[in-house]
Design an enzyme around this catalytic site. Structure first.
Site, mmCIF file in Angstrom:
data_model
loop_
_atom_site.group_PDB
_atom_site.id
_atom_site.type_symbol
_atom_site.label_atom_id
_atom_site.label_comp_id
_atom_site.label_asym_id
_atom_site.label_seq_id
_atom_site.Cartn_x
_atom_site.Cartn_y
_atom_site.Cartn_z
ATOM 1 N N CYS A 99 -39.748 -18.141 3.063
ATOM 2 C CA CYS A 99 -40.879 -18.906 2.528
ATOM 3 C C CYS A 99 -40.388 -20.337 2.533
ATOM 4 O O CYS A 99 -39.536 -20.708 1.734
ATOM 5 C CB CYS A 99 -41.255 -18.484 1.117
ATOM 6 S SG CYS A 99 -42.505 -19.615 0.438
ATOM 7 N N CYS A 102 -41.546 -22.300 -0.879
ATOM 8 C CA CYS A 102 -40.995 -21.953 -2.199
ATOM 9 C C CYS A 102 -40.247 -20.630 -2.088
ATOM 10 O O CYS A 102 -39.167 -20.580 -1.519
ATOM 11 C CB CYS A 102 -42.078 -21.922 -3.263
ATOM 12 S SG CYS A 102 -43.602 -21.096 -2.780
ATOM 13 N N SER A 103 -40.795 -19.541 -2.612
ATOM 14 C CA SER A 103 -40.047 -18.282 -2.573
ATOM 15 C C SER A 103 -40.985 -17.081 -2.530
ATOM 16 O O SER A 103 -40.692 -16.052 -3.108
ATOM 17 C CB SER A 103 -39.138 -18.186 -3.800
ATOM 18 O OG SER A 103 -39.914 -18.288 -4.970
ATOM 19 N N CYS A 104 -42.128 -17.210 -1.845
ATOM 20 C CA CYS A 104 -43.088 -16.108 -1.767
ATOM 21 C C CYS A 104 -42.396 -14.889 -1.147
ATOM 22 O O CYS A 104 -41.671 -15.009 -0.165
ATOM 23 C CB CYS A 104 -44.293 -16.513 -0.925
ATOM 24 S SG CYS A 104 -45.191 -17.882 -1.687
HETATM 25 FE FE FE Z 1 -43.467 -19.373 -1.576
#
Ligand code: FE
Length: 194
Positions: A99, A102-104
């Protein structure tokens, strides 16, 4: 990785005890969340899908066409799979997930993301030089294998269907599931026999 002495851990514990003391949160509720993410939500759910896909061609076909619908049937907890896409690796094509923003991450099938997944270095470098980053992480791919990097977002999450290792023809679905690792389903590792 758990580090009970980090400032973040100490701060979190202090906030937790204050909330419990003020009766805004119960210790049972905290325990329930922890149990959920250690025992019921995690890569073992994704591993079930992978092992079944390896042994059941019809299931694999459905998974590749509409993973969202398949995952709904399993009713895994954890969420973040409202739109899930599964990408199948073969000797000519490898898939890896990031991602960049961010950190999906698909919680219901993989649990919570590892810290390196949230690291800005992984997020930028895997796009710019995937072959190099993968080899640094222990996965050396042949030059003839094409690498596809999939960028997750709030709208769409990915799960990698790794190649079934050779020599596993006699293993049952549940034995196969035990071989499937989180990293293989992110695409930074392959599944190997122990
Ligand atoms: Fe994300």
């Amino acid at each position: 990785m758990t580090d009970d002495t980090s400032p973040q851990s100490i701060r979190t514990e202090a906030i937790e005890s204050l909330l419990i003391e003020k009766a805004l949160l119960s210790a049972n509720a905290v325990d329930a969340v922890i149990t959920t993410y250690t025992e019921r939500v995690g890569p073992m759910n994704g591993a079930k899908l992978v092992a079944r896909a390896w042994t059941d061609p019809d299931f694999k076909a459905r998974l590749l066409v509409d993973a969202t619908a398949v995952v709904e049937e399993y009713q895994f907890e954890g969420g973040q799979v409202e739109k899930l896409v599964v990408k199948e690796c073969d000797p000519f094509q490898h898939h890896v997930v990031v991602c960049t923003l961010c950190s999906c991450y698909p919680w219901a099938v993989l649990g919570l993301p590892p810290s390196w997944y949230k690291d800005p270095a992984y997020r930028s470098r895997i796009v710019a030089e995937p072959r190099k980053v993968l080899s640094e992480m222990g996965l050396s791919l042949s030059e003839s294998t094409h690498i596809n990097v999939w960028d997750s977002s709030a709208e769409i999450r990915y799960l990698v269907l790794p190649q079934r290792p050779k020599g596993t023809e006699t293993l049952s679905e549940s034995q196969l599931a035990k071989l499937v690792t989180r990293d293989a389903m992110i695409g930074v590792a392959q599944v190997n026999l122990p």
